[in-house]
Design a protein around this motif. Structure first.
Motif, PDB file in Angstrom:
ATOM      1  N   ILE A  99     -20.279  16.021  49.355  1.00 40.16           N
ATOM      2  CA  ILE A  99     -19.419  14.936  48.891  1.00 40.16           C
ATOM      3  C   ILE A  99     -18.315  14.725  49.920  1.00 40.16           C
ATOM      4  CG2 ILE A  99     -17.831  14.179  47.100  1.00 40.16           C
ATOM      5  CD1 ILE A  99     -19.340  15.813  45.113  1.00 40.16           C
ATOM      6  N   GLY A 100     -18.241  13.535  50.483  1.00 38.89           N
ATOM      7  CA  GLY A 100     -17.180  13.212  51.424  1.00 38.89           C
ATOM      8  C   GLY A 100     -16.020  12.558  50.696  1.00 38.89           C
ATOM      9  N   ALA A 101     -14.780  12.927  51.072  1.00 37.85           N
ATOM     10  CA  ALA A 101     -13.603  12.394  50.378  1.00 37.85           C
ATOM     11  C   ALA A 101     -12.459  12.173  51.355  1.00 37.85           C
ATOM     12  CB  ALA A 101     -13.162  13.348  49.274  1.00 37.85           C
ATOM     13  N   VAL A 102     -11.731  11.083  51.142  1.00 37.98           N
ATOM     14  CA  VAL A 102     -10.515  10.796  51.896  1.00 37.98           C
ATOM     15  C   VAL A 102      -9.329  11.356  51.116  1.00 37.98           C
ATOM     16  CG1 VAL A 102      -8.974   8.961  52.697  1.00 37.98           C
ATOM     17  CG2 VAL A 102     -11.451   8.742  53.008  1.00 37.98           C
ATOM     18  N   HIS A 103      -8.600  12.273  51.738  1.00 37.89           N
ATOM     19  CA  HIS A 103      -7.428  12.873  51.095  1.00 37.89           C
ATOM     20  C   HIS A 103      -6.161  12.706  51.927  1.00 37.89           C
ATOM     21  CE1 HIS A 103     -10.482  15.529  48.867  1.00 37.89           C
ATOM     22  NE2 HIS A 103      -9.867  14.824  47.946  1.00 37.89           N
ATOM     23  N   SER A 104      -6.231  11.940  53.004  1.00 36.30           N
ATOM     24  CA  SER A 104      -5.075  11.814  53.895  1.00 36.30           C
ATOM     25  C   SER A 104      -5.129  10.473  54.612  1.00 36.30           C
ATOM     26  CB  SER A 104      -5.070  12.954  54.922  1.00 36.30           C
ATOM     27  OG  SER A 104      -6.239  12.868  55.742  1.00 36.30           O
ATOM     28  N   ARG A 105      -4.007  10.125  55.250  1.00 35.85           N
ATOM     29  CA  ARG A 105      -3.897   8.904  56.042  1.00 35.85           C
ATOM     30  C   ARG A 105      -4.359   7.669  55.260  1.00 35.85           C
ATOM     31  NH1 ARG A 105      -2.792   9.176  61.310  1.00 35.85           N
ATOM     32  NH2 ARG A 105      -2.001   7.087  60.793  1.00 35.85           N
ATOM     33  N   PHE A 106      -3.813   7.529  54.052  1.00 39.45           N
ATOM     34  CA  PHE A 106      -4.158   6.378  53.220  1.00 39.45           C
ATOM     35  C   PHE A 106      -3.632   5.071  53.814  1.00 39.45           C
ATOM     36  CE2 PHE A 106      -3.554   9.903  50.038  1.00 39.45           C
ATOM     37  CZ  PHE A 106      -4.896  10.098  49.785  1.00 39.45           C
ATOM     38  N   GLU A 107      -2.663   5.186  54.718  1.00 38.13           N
ATOM     39  CA  GLU A 107      -1.997   3.987  55.232  1.00 38.13           C
ATOM     40  C   GLU A 107      -2.727   3.332  56.398  1.00 38.13           C
ATOM     41  OE1 GLU A 107      -0.868   7.176  58.049  1.00 38.13           O
ATOM     42  OE2 GLU A 107      -1.223   7.044  55.886  1.00 38.13           O
TER      43      GLU A 107
END
Length: 574
Positions: free
Chosen positions: A437-445
Motif C-alpha cells: 500500500i503506497g501512501a502520501v504522508h508528507s509534502r502535502f503542499e
C-alpha cells in the motif's frame, strides 16, 4: 447527563492543544492525544464499561491519570485540569486550531509574538501583513490563513458522520422508549451518509404526538429548546448539534421520510417529473388534486411517478433519476459483502494490539482475511518498520497462517511515497509481500503537477498494489492535497493497480464522486478500515456508506472477493 466518548475525547484534545500552546512536555501532550483517539475508536461508550466495573486502564493509552479524569468527567461533566488551563489562556485561543494549517505550535507563535487571541485579531494581523514576518510563516502561509478564515466564515458547524452517529443512535434508542412509538428513523444528510452532518432530522410514528414531544425535549442532553409544538420540536444538544423531530401519520410516513431525506436538488427534480404527470409530492403524500394516491412508503412515492426505489445514498441529482428511468440503477454494495480488510496496523508500528488480537477481532466482524500493513520506516512518529523488522514480522505471520485459524493474514506494508515518487523500502523487500500500500504522508503542499507526478511514479513501481487514502484529507481538519485525481484513476486502470476507500471517519477518502469515476473506468476499490485497534473494524460501515454514495456495486470492490480470487488479483499487479 449522559457523557459520550466524543465529549471526553474533546476534553483530552483541548487539554493537549493548550499544553502544546504552553510548550509543555511532549510526552504528556501525546498521552492526552492517544487517550482521545482510543475513546473515539471504542465500539461502545466508555461510561458503559465504567458502570459495569471494568478496569479502563486496560484500554490502550489509558493510564491511571487519564482513567481518573474519565471518571471525573463522567461524574461531574467537568475536568479540573482543563478548567485550570482555560483560566491561564485566552478563551478563544483554541478556536484558531480549527483553521486548516494552524497547529498548536503556530498558534503558540501567534499568541506569544503578536498577542493574537481570536479569529478577528488573526484576520487583522494577516491583512496588515504582520504574520508573514514571523519565522516559519511567510507570505504564502499568510495568504492561506486568510483563505481559511474566509472558508470557515462561509460554512456552519458540521459534525463528522461517525460523531453524529453516536448522538443519533443514543437519541433514537431513547425515543423508542416513549409510549406509543412504533417507528423512529433519522433522515436528512445523515441517512444519505454524507461525510458531515449539519443537523439531525428525526421522524417518528406514534399514537400521541404531544407525549413524544414532551419525552424528546426532556432528553438529558438537550441544552436549549428552540421550539416545541404538538407534532414537531427543535432542540440544541449540549454538543451543539441541532435536532429536529417530527411526528408523522403512518399513512404519510413514506412521503415524509422521502421529503426530509433529500437532497433538495434531488427532490426538486423528482417533483418536476410529478408535475408533468399531474401529481404533487409533499411531506404528506403524493396527490392528484386533493386525492392522496401514495405516501405510506417511499416505494409508493417512487412508483407513483414510474420510478423504482432509489437508495438514499444516491439522492444527490447526479444521474440517479436518469439511471432509474433507464432501469440502470446499481445494486449497491452492502456491509455483509466484504470478505476481508486490506489495511490494518499493529503495535509493531502505531497500532494498539498484536496482529493475533487484530486477526481475532477481524474474524468476529465476519472477515475471512486481513492484511497486516504497518507503517514503513520513514514515518518515525509511527515507529515505522525497517527491512529487518518487516522481515521478522513476515515470519511470524507465516507461523500464524500455518496454525489452525479461521482467518488468513496477508503480508503487507503501508509504505511512504517519498517526494520523488520512490517508495520507502527496497524493491527486493517489497517483492516478498502479498500487497504493498503506497501512501502520501508528507509534502502535502506540492503543486498539482508535482503531486500528481509523484503518485504516478509510485504507482509504476512493479511492487505497487494499492493507493491509500488517495486525497489525503482529514475531514474538517485538512483539505485534500491538490492532485489530478482523474489522471490517477486512469493511470490505475492502465497500470492494473487499485485505489483505497479509507473508511476511517476522519478520512472517508476517496470522495464519492471519485468512487463513481473509478467505477466508470473499471478500477477496483478496496474498502479498508485502516484499523489501529480492534474497535476500528466498526468503521467499515462508514466506508460502505461512502461507497454507496459513489455508486459502487459488489463487483466494483476488491475485497468482496473470496481469498483465492483476491490472491490472483493481487498477483496480477506485479
Amino acid at each position: 447527563m449522559p457523557v459520550h466518548n466524543e465529549d471526553i475525547a474533546a476534553v483530552f484534545d483541548e487539554i493537549a492543544d493548550l499544553l502544546e500552546i504552553e510548550g509543555d512536555n511532549p510526552f504528556r501532550i501525546r498521552a492526552y492525544r492517544n487517550g482521545a483517539r482510543t475513546l473515539r475508536e471504542l465500539g461502545q461508550d466508555v461510561r458503559t464499561r465504567v458502570e459495569r466495573g471494568d478496569d479502563i486502564t486496560r484500554l490502550p493509552g489509558i493510564g491511571k491519570n487519564l482513567a481518573d479524569k474519565i471518571h471525573e468527567i463522567l461524574d461531574s461533566g467537568h475536568c479540573r485540569t482543563l478548567d485550570k488551563l482555560r483560566r491561564k489562556l485566552p478563551a478563544d485561543l483554541t478556536t484558531l486550531l480549527k483553521l486548516p494549517g494552524l497547529g498548536p505550535r503556530r498558534v503558540q507563535a501567534l499568541y506569544h509574538e503578536l498577542d493574537i487571541h481570536n479569529r478577528e485579531q488573526l484576520e487583522r494581523a494577516a491583512r496588515d501583513g504582520l504574520i508573514q514576518r514571523l519565522p516559519g510563516f511567510g507570505a504564502k502561509t499568510e495568504a492561506r490563513i486568510l483563505d481559511a478564515l474566509q472558508a470557515h466564515a462561509d460554512t456552519g458547524k458540521r459534525f463528522k458522520l461517525a460523531v453524529a452517529a453516536r448522538y443519533a443512535e443514543s437519541l433514537v434508542g431513547y425515543l423508542k422508549t416513549a409510549e406509543g412509538v412504533s417507528q423512529v428513523q433519522v433522515a436528512g444528510s445523515y441517512r444519505r451518509c454524507r461525510e458531515t452532518v449539519g443537523d439531525l432530522d428525526i421522524l417518528v410514528i406514534a399514537r400521541h404526538g404531544h407525549s413524544v414531544i414532551e419525552h424528546f425535549v426532556a432528553y438529558d442532553e438537550v441544552e436549549n429548546v428552540l421550539s416545541s409544538g404538538t407534532t414537531r420540536a427543535s432542540v440544541i444538544l449540549r454538543s451543539g448539534l441541532q435536532v429536529d423531530l417530527r411526528v408523522v401519520a403512518k399513512i404519510s410516513y413514506g412521503a415524509a421520510l422521502y421529503y426530509f431525506t433529500g437532497s433538495r436538488s434531488h427532490n426538486i427534480a423528482v417533483r418536476r417529473i410529478a408535475r408533468r404527470k399531474g401529481l404533487k409530492i409533499n411531506e404528506y403524500g403524493v396527490f392528484r388534486g386533493k386525492k392522496r394516491v401514495a405516501g405510506k412508503t417511499e416505494e409508493e412515492v417512487f412508483a407513483s411517478i414510474g420510478l423504482p426505489f432509489i437508495p438514499p445514498e444516491l439522492r444527490e441529482n447526479r444521474g440517479e433519476i436518469e439511471a432509474a428511468q433507464a432501469g440502470l440503477l446499481p445494486t449497491l454494495v452492502e456491509n455483509n459483502d466484504l470478505r476481508g480488510d486490506l489495511h490494518s496496523h499493529t503495535n509493531a508500528s502505531d497500532g494498539h494490539e498484536s496482529f493475533q488480537v487484530m486477526a481475532t477481532a477481524a474474524r468476529k466482524h465476519g472477515l475471512e482475511y486481513l492484511a497486516i500493513t504497518d507503517h514503513s520506516r520513514r514515518l518515525t512518529v509511527a515507529h515505522g518498520l525497517d527491512s529487518t523488522r518487516l522481515l521478522a514480522q513476515l515470519e511470524l505471520i507465516d507461523d500464524f497462517n500455518a496454525g489452525d485459524h479461521d482467518i488468513t493474514l496477508l503480508k503487507g506494508i503501508e509504505v511512504d511515497i517519498l517526494e520523488d515518487g520512490s517508495l520507502d523500502l527496497p524493491d527486493n523487500i517489497l517483492a516478498q509481500l502479498d500487497l504493498v500500500i503506497g501512501a502520501v504522508h508528507s509534502r502535502f503542499e506540492l503543486t498539482r503537477a508535482k503531486q500528481t507526478r509523484r503518485i504516478l511514479r509510485a504507482m509504476d513501481n512493479p511492487n505497487f498494489t494499492l493507493l491509500a487514502h488517495p486525497g489525503g484529507r482529514l475531514i474538517n481538519q485538512r483539505p485534500p492535497y491538490d492532485v489530478d485525481m482523474a489522471r490517477i484513476i486512469r493511470h490505475a486502470r492502465e497500470r492494473g493497480c487499485f485505489l483505497e476507500l479509507n473508511a476511517h471517519p476522519e478520512r472517508l477518502d476517496l470522495l464519492d464522486t471519485h468512487c463513481q469515476l473509478a467505477r466508470e473506468e473499471g478500477v477496483l476499490i478496496s474498502i479498508n478500515s485502516d484499523a489501529h485497534s480492534i474497535a476500528d473494524f466498526d468503521n467499515l460501515r462508514f466506508g460502505i456508506g461512502q461507497a454507496r454514495r459513489g455508486w459502487l456495486e459488489k463487483q466494483d470492490v476488491l475485497n468482496t472477493r473470496p481469498l483465492s480470487e483476491l490472491r490472483k488479483l493481487l498477483a496480477g499487479t506485479r
